[in-house]
Motif scaffolding. Sequence first.
Motif, PDB file in Angstrom:
ATOM      1  N   UNK A  93     -74.268 -10.403  55.273  1.00 53.23           N
ATOM      2  CA  UNK A  93     -74.488 -11.731  54.704  1.00 53.23           C
ATOM      3  C   UNK A  93     -75.583 -11.602  53.659  1.00 53.23           C
ATOM      4  N   UNK A  94     -75.378 -12.187  52.491  1.00 49.31           N
ATOM      5  CA  UNK A  94     -76.388 -12.157  51.430  1.00 49.31           C
ATOM      6  C   UNK A  94     -76.691 -13.587  51.027  1.00 49.31           C
ATOM      7  N   UNK A  95     -77.923 -14.004  51.237  1.00 46.40           N
ATOM      8  CA  UNK A  95     -78.332 -15.358  50.866  1.00 46.40           C
ATOM      9  C   UNK A  95     -79.554 -15.331  49.965  1.00 46.40           C
ATOM     10  N   UNK A  96     -79.765 -14.205  49.310  1.00 48.48           N
ATOM     11  CA  UNK A  96     -80.925 -14.041  48.447  1.00 48.48           C
ATOM     12  C   UNK A  96     -80.835 -14.847  47.165  1.00 48.48           C
ATOM     13  N   UNK A 105     -75.518 -22.043  48.928  1.00 50.02           N
ATOM     14  CA  UNK A 105     -74.681 -21.294  49.851  1.00 50.02           C
ATOM     15  C   UNK A 105     -75.096 -19.857  50.039  1.00 50.02           C
ATOM     16  N   UNK A 106     -74.123 -19.041  50.434  1.00 51.83           N
ATOM     17  CA  UNK A 106     -74.349 -17.632  50.722  1.00 51.83           C
ATOM     18  C   UNK A 106     -73.062 -16.870  50.445  1.00 51.83           C
ATOM     19  N   UNK A 130     -66.878 -13.161  49.891  1.00 55.24           N
ATOM     20  CA  UNK A 130     -66.540 -14.539  50.239  1.00 55.24           C
ATOM     21  C   UNK A 130     -67.783 -15.375  49.962  1.00 55.24           C
ATOM     22  N   UNK A 131     -67.674 -16.316  49.054  1.00 57.50           N
ATOM     23  CA  UNK A 131     -68.768 -17.224  48.752  1.00 57.50           C
ATOM     24  C   UNK A 131     -68.566 -18.532  49.493  1.00 57.50           C
ATOM     25  N   UNK A 145     -75.426 -19.343  57.712  1.00 56.64           N
ATOM     26  CA  UNK A 145     -75.631 -17.940  57.319  1.00 56.64           C
ATOM     27  C   UNK A 145     -76.536 -17.219  58.310  1.00 56.64           C
ATOM     28  N   UNK A 146     -77.542 -17.911  58.829  1.00 59.09           N
ATOM     29  CA  UNK A 146     -78.429 -17.284  59.812  1.00 59.09           C
ATOM     30  C   UNK A 146     -77.700 -17.014  61.130  1.00 59.09           C
TER      31      UNK A 146
END
Length: 168
Positions: A93-96, A105-106, A130-131, A145-146
Amino acid sequence: MTHTPIVTLAPSPTRRMLGTAVLGALAALLAWVAISTAPSWPWRLFLLVAAGVSIYGAARVWESAGRRIVLSEAGLFDDTGRSIAPLDQIASVDRGVFAFKPSNGFVLHLKRPAGQAWAPGMWWRVGRRVGVGGITAPAQARSMSEVIAVMLVRRDEGHPVTGPLETP
């Protein structure tokens, strides 16, 4: 869907209306420019086609924003049961801040390409990415996301993805 939802993500009615209204206003502006000014016929045709595409986009956003994204033990689905990303295929998961992701979003990185799909304003899938997000509330997307990140860690450590941790 046969699995129990863990977290759901849905836009508020206000966000849904605003997202649709912005695209509708763009369509109206493009049509007004095409009709009120006197550009050449190719430009006029281009502006009218762009207005039509904007109207189509507004209708698609209205439709997709009426759905929810549901996270279960099996992965990410919409509320009709359509699979967005199975949990066993999610690598990370990338939420940077600098991630190529939807606003609020993520992005999920998959182990294998899953094909292309798109629900405007809610999620998209291209290749291994996948966004998720767009017109959704930032706090809900962050929460989802967490939870996905925790589920991935538990899965990779051999624990059940939900429920209490087993101690050796």
